[in-house]
Design an enzyme around this catalytic site. Structure first.
Site, PDB file in Angstrom:
ATOM      1  N   GLU A   1      24.997  -4.714  -7.908  1.00 51.27           N
ATOM      2  CA  GLU A   1      24.324  -5.328  -9.062  1.00 51.27           C
ATOM      3  C   GLU A   1      25.320  -5.604 -10.199  1.00 51.27           C
ATOM      4  O   GLU A   1      25.278  -6.665 -10.829  1.00 51.27           O
ATOM      5  CB  GLU A   1      23.183  -4.433  -9.530  1.00 51.27           C
ATOM      6  CG  GLU A   1      22.044  -4.371  -8.517  1.00 51.27           C
ATOM      7  CD  GLU A   1      20.965  -3.360  -8.834  1.00 51.27           C
ATOM      8  OE1 GLU A   1      20.006  -3.272  -8.047  1.00 51.27           O
ATOM      9  OE2 GLU A   1      21.057  -2.648  -9.856  1.00 51.27           O
TER      10      GLU A   1
ATOM     11  N   TYR B   1      16.501  -9.517  -6.672  1.00 46.25           N
ATOM     12  CA  TYR B   1      15.335  -8.785  -6.173  1.00 46.25           C
ATOM     13  C   TYR B   1      15.036  -9.084  -4.703  1.00 46.25           C
ATOM     14  O   TYR B   1      13.905  -8.898  -4.253  1.00 46.25           O
ATOM     15  CB  TYR B   1      14.122  -9.087  -7.048  1.00 46.25           C
ATOM     16  CG  TYR B   1      14.061  -8.253  -8.316  1.00 46.25           C
ATOM     17  CD1 TYR B   1      14.060  -6.849  -8.256  1.00 46.25           C
ATOM     18  CD2 TYR B   1      13.981  -8.842  -9.573  1.00 46.25           C
ATOM     19  CE1 TYR B   1      13.983  -6.070  -9.406  1.00 46.25           C
ATOM     20  CE2 TYR B   1      13.910  -8.074 -10.732  1.00 46.25           C
ATOM     21  CZ  TYR B   1      13.909  -6.685 -10.637  1.00 46.25           C
ATOM     22  OH  TYR B   1      13.832  -5.915 -11.764  1.00 46.25           O
TER      23      TYR B   1
ATOM     24  N   ARG C   1      10.091   3.216 -20.838  1.00 45.07           N
ATOM     25  CA  ARG C   1       8.872   2.569 -20.347  1.00 45.07           C
ATOM     26  C   ARG C   1       7.622   3.133 -21.013  1.00 45.07           C
ATOM     27  O   ARG C   1       6.684   2.392 -21.314  1.00 45.07           O
ATOM     28  CB  ARG C   1       8.813   2.655 -18.824  1.00 45.07           C
ATOM     29  CG  ARG C   1       9.784   1.637 -18.184  1.00 45.07           C
ATOM     30  CD  ARG C   1       9.981   1.876 -16.717  1.00 45.07           C
ATOM     31  NE  ARG C   1      10.586   0.733 -16.039  1.00 45.07           N
ATOM     32  CZ  ARG C   1      11.069   0.783 -14.804  1.00 45.07           C
ATOM     33  NH1 ARG C   1      11.036   1.925 -14.110  1.00 45.07           N
ATOM     34  NH2 ARG C   1      11.596  -0.289 -14.246  1.00 45.07           N
TER      35      ARG C   1
ATOM     36  N   LYS D   1      14.554  -6.386 -19.959  1.00 43.73           N
ATOM     37  CA  LYS D   1      13.778  -7.484 -19.362  1.00 43.73           C
ATOM     38  C   LYS D   1      13.111  -8.360 -20.425  1.00 43.73           C
ATOM     39  O   LYS D   1      13.035  -7.995 -21.604  1.00 43.73           O
ATOM     40  CB  LYS D   1      12.734  -6.879 -18.417  1.00 43.73           C
ATOM     41  CG  LYS D   1      13.327  -6.183 -17.189  1.00 43.73           C
ATOM     42  CD  LYS D   1      12.230  -5.712 -16.243  1.00 43.73           C
ATOM     43  CE  LYS D   1      12.795  -5.031 -15.012  1.00 43.73           C
ATOM     44  NZ  LYS D   1      11.702  -4.589 -14.087  1.00 43.73           N
TER      45      LYS D   1
ATOM     46  N   HIS E   1      15.345  -2.516 -16.136  1.00 45.23           N
ATOM     47  CA  HIS E   1      15.765  -2.253 -14.756  1.00 45.23           C
ATOM     48  C   HIS E   1      16.930  -1.276 -14.792  1.00 45.23           C
ATOM     49  O   HIS E   1      17.781  -1.357 -15.676  1.00 45.23           O
ATOM     50  CB  HIS E   1      16.249  -3.541 -14.067  1.00 45.23           C
ATOM     51  CG  HIS E   1      17.001  -3.258 -12.800  1.00 45.23           C
ATOM     52  ND1 HIS E   1      16.361  -3.048 -11.600  1.00 45.23           N
ATOM     53  CD2 HIS E   1      18.334  -3.061 -12.568  1.00 45.23           C
ATOM     54  CE1 HIS E   1      17.276  -2.753 -10.674  1.00 45.23           C
ATOM     55  NE2 HIS E   1      18.481  -2.761 -11.234  1.00 45.23           N
TER      56      HIS E   1
ATOM     57  N   THR F   1       8.182   3.561 -12.875  1.00 41.27           N
ATOM     58  CA  THR F   1       8.002   2.101 -12.787  1.00 41.27           C
ATOM     59  C   THR F   1       6.733   1.654 -13.512  1.00 41.27           C
ATOM     60  O   THR F   1       6.752   0.683 -14.271  1.00 41.27           O
ATOM     61  CB  THR F   1       7.928   1.680 -11.297  1.00 41.27           C
ATOM     62  OG1 THR F   1       9.100   2.154 -10.629  1.00 41.27           O
ATOM     63  CG2 THR F   1       7.834   0.172 -11.159  1.00 41.27           C
TER      64      THR F   1
ATOM     65  N   PHE G   1       4.068  -9.181  -5.031  1.00 40.67           N
ATOM     66  CA  PHE G   1       4.369  -9.480  -6.437  1.00 40.67           C
ATOM     67  C   PHE G   1       5.700 -10.215  -6.618  1.00 40.67           C
ATOM     68  O   PHE G   1       6.120 -10.468  -7.745  1.00 40.67           O
ATOM     69  CB  PHE G   1       4.368  -8.195  -7.280  1.00 40.67           C
ATOM     70  CG  PHE G   1       5.294  -7.113  -6.774  1.00 40.67           C
ATOM     71  CD1 PHE G   1       6.654  -7.140  -7.057  1.00 40.67           C
ATOM     72  CD2 PHE G   1       4.794  -6.051  -6.021  1.00 40.67           C
ATOM     73  CE1 PHE G   1       7.511  -6.161  -6.592  1.00 40.67           C
ATOM     74  CE2 PHE G   1       5.648  -5.055  -5.550  1.00 40.67           C
ATOM     75  CZ  PHE G   1       7.007  -5.116  -5.847  1.00 40.67           C
TER      76      PHE G   1
ATOM     77  N   ASN H   1       7.810  -4.201 -17.432  1.00 43.07           N
ATOM     78  CA  ASN H   1       8.143  -2.794 -17.699  1.00 43.07           C
ATOM     79  C   ASN H   1       9.516  -2.601 -18.369  1.00 43.07           C
ATOM     80  O   ASN H   1      10.134  -1.551 -18.260  1.00 43.07           O
ATOM     81  CB  ASN H   1       7.990  -1.955 -16.427  1.00 43.07           C
ATOM     82  CG  ASN H   1       8.919  -2.383 -15.321  1.00 43.07           C
ATOM     83  OD1 ASN H   1       9.750  -3.262 -15.499  1.00 43.07           O
ATOM     84  ND2 ASN H   1       8.801  -1.739 -14.175  1.00 43.07           N
TER      85      ASN H   1
ATOM     86  N   ARG I   1      17.700   6.451 -14.712  1.00 44.15           N
ATOM     87  CA  ARG I   1      16.350   6.406 -14.127  1.00 44.15           C
ATOM     88  C   ARG I   1      15.411   7.355 -14.898  1.00 44.15           C
ATOM     89  O   ARG I   1      14.253   7.028 -15.133  1.00 44.15           O
ATOM     90  CB  ARG I   1      16.381   6.787 -12.638  1.00 44.15           C
ATOM     91  CG  ARG I   1      17.135   5.834 -11.724  1.00 44.15           C
ATOM     92  CD  ARG I   1      16.540   4.470 -11.577  1.00 44.15           C
ATOM     93  NE  ARG I   1      15.135   4.460 -11.230  1.00 44.15           N
ATOM     94  CZ  ARG I   1      14.474   3.368 -10.818  1.00 44.15           C
ATOM     95  NH1 ARG I   1      15.103   2.200 -10.688  1.00 44.15           N
ATOM     96  NH2 ARG I   1      13.192   3.416 -10.544  1.00 44.15           N
TER      97      ARG I   1
HETATM   98  P1  DAT Z   1      11.939  -0.018 -10.462  1.00 39.47           P
HETATM   99  O1  DAT Z   1      12.117  -1.187 -11.415  1.00 39.47           O
HETATM  100  O2  DAT Z   1      11.367   1.193 -11.162  1.00 39.47           O
HETATM  101  O3  DAT Z   1      13.198   0.305  -9.684  1.00 39.47           O
HETATM  102  P2  DAT Z   1      10.909  -1.199  -8.001  1.00 39.47           P
HETATM  103  O4  DAT Z   1      12.320  -1.349  -7.566  1.00 39.47           O
HETATM  104  O5  DAT Z   1       9.947  -0.529  -7.061  1.00 39.47           O
HETATM  105  O6  DAT Z   1      10.814  -0.435  -9.414  1.00 39.47           O
HETATM  106  O7  DAT Z   1      10.281  -2.637  -8.325  1.00 39.47           O
HETATM  107  C1  DAT Z   1      11.063  -3.615  -8.982  1.00 39.47           C
HETATM  108  C2  DAT Z   1      10.208  -4.293 -10.010  1.00 39.47           C
HETATM  109  O8  DAT Z   1       9.148  -4.998  -9.364  1.00 39.47           O
HETATM  110  C3  DAT Z   1       9.487  -3.349 -10.981  1.00 39.47           C
HETATM  111  O9  DAT Z   1      10.311  -2.941 -12.051  1.00 39.47           O
HETATM  112  C4  DAT Z   1       8.356  -4.203 -11.446  1.00 39.47           C
HETATM  113  C5  DAT Z   1       7.982  -4.981 -10.187  1.00 39.47           C
HETATM  114  N1  DAT Z   1       6.904  -4.297  -9.474  1.00 39.47           N
HETATM  115  C6  DAT Z   1       7.004  -3.188  -8.703  1.00 39.47           C
HETATM  116  N2  DAT Z   1       5.808  -2.818  -8.214  1.00 39.47           N
HETATM  117  C7  DAT Z   1       4.919  -3.730  -8.713  1.00 39.47           C
HETATM  118  C8  DAT Z   1       3.507  -3.914  -8.579  1.00 39.47           C
HETATM  119  N3  DAT Z   1       2.771  -3.077  -7.849  1.00 39.47           N
HETATM  120  N4  DAT Z   1       2.933  -4.952  -9.250  1.00 39.47           N
HETATM  121  C9  DAT Z   1       3.685  -5.804  -9.973  1.00 39.47           C
HETATM  122  N5  DAT Z   1       5.018  -5.702 -10.134  1.00 39.47           N
HETATM  123  C10 DAT Z   1       5.618  -4.672  -9.510  1.00 39.47           C
HETATM  124 MG    MG Z   2      14.170  -0.671  -8.186  1.00 40.49          MG
END
Ligand code: DAT
Ligand code: MG
Length: 140
Positions: free
Chosen positions: A128, A51, A104, A11, A117, A93, A59, A114, A87
């Site tokens: 994807e 997304y 991370r 990212k 992905h 996350t 967010f 973070n 993962r």
């Molecule tokens: P991951 O990337 O671990 O699969 P996710 O699919 O739940 O996590 O969320 C996608 C992305 O969205 C994550 O990498 C960062 C952002 N995100 C998730 N939860 C968030 C939050 N509470 N505040 C800000 N950004 C967030």
């Molecule tokens: Mg995810």
């Protein structure tokens, strides 16, 4: 376990800090093979599509703005149990909850910024990968 492919993004927070190589060293050190890779600037449309599952989350706007703020490196990773394995290698996350040695924990700045992905299931991995790579760009 079968050999799988998963989709990865390095990212903007990581590309901006010149951490592509550091992230790839962790990926390869974990036994995953980078079978496709390119550096791109994501369009807003690509980020919103990618997304879309999060579009109702508070967010979402911030997430899309972040993903298009700097170049990203999109990748296909291949290996034994690659989806779950990546993962694990990524870590939680929220980097505050990530285990030592994970990407991370070592590199992420916050839950939003973070660093990486990784796909969460075989179905999402296939979708994807197909969003960003043609079949002949993946060399296993
Ligand atoms: P991951 O990337 O671990 O699969 P996710 O699919 O739940 O996590 O969320 C996608 C992305 O969205 C994550 O990498 C960062 C952002 N995100 C998730 N939860 C968030 C939050 N509470 N505040 C800000 N950004 C967030
Ligand atoms: Mg995810």
């Amino acid at each position: 376990m079968a050999i799988e492919r998963t989709f990865s993004i390095i990212k903007p927070d990581a590309t901006k800090r010149n951490l592509t190589g550091a992230v790839n060293a962790i990926i390869e050190g974990a036994g995953l093979r980078i079978v496709a890779q390119k550096r791109i600037r994501m369009t807003r449309e690509q980020a919103e599509t990618f997304y879309a599952v999060h579009k109702e989350r508070p967010f979402f706007g911030e997430l899309v703005d972040f993903m298009i703020s700097e170049p990203v490196v999109v990748q296909v990773l291949q290996g034994e149990n690659a989806i779950a394995r990546y993962r694990e290698v990524m870590g939680a996350t929220n980097p505050a909850n990530a285990a030592p040695g994970t990407i991370r924990k070592e590199h992420a700045l916050s839950v939003g910024e973070n660093s990486v992905h990784g796909s969460d299931a075989p179905e999402t991995a296939a979708i994807e990968i197909a969003q960003f790579f043609a079949g002949n760009e993946i060399v296993g």
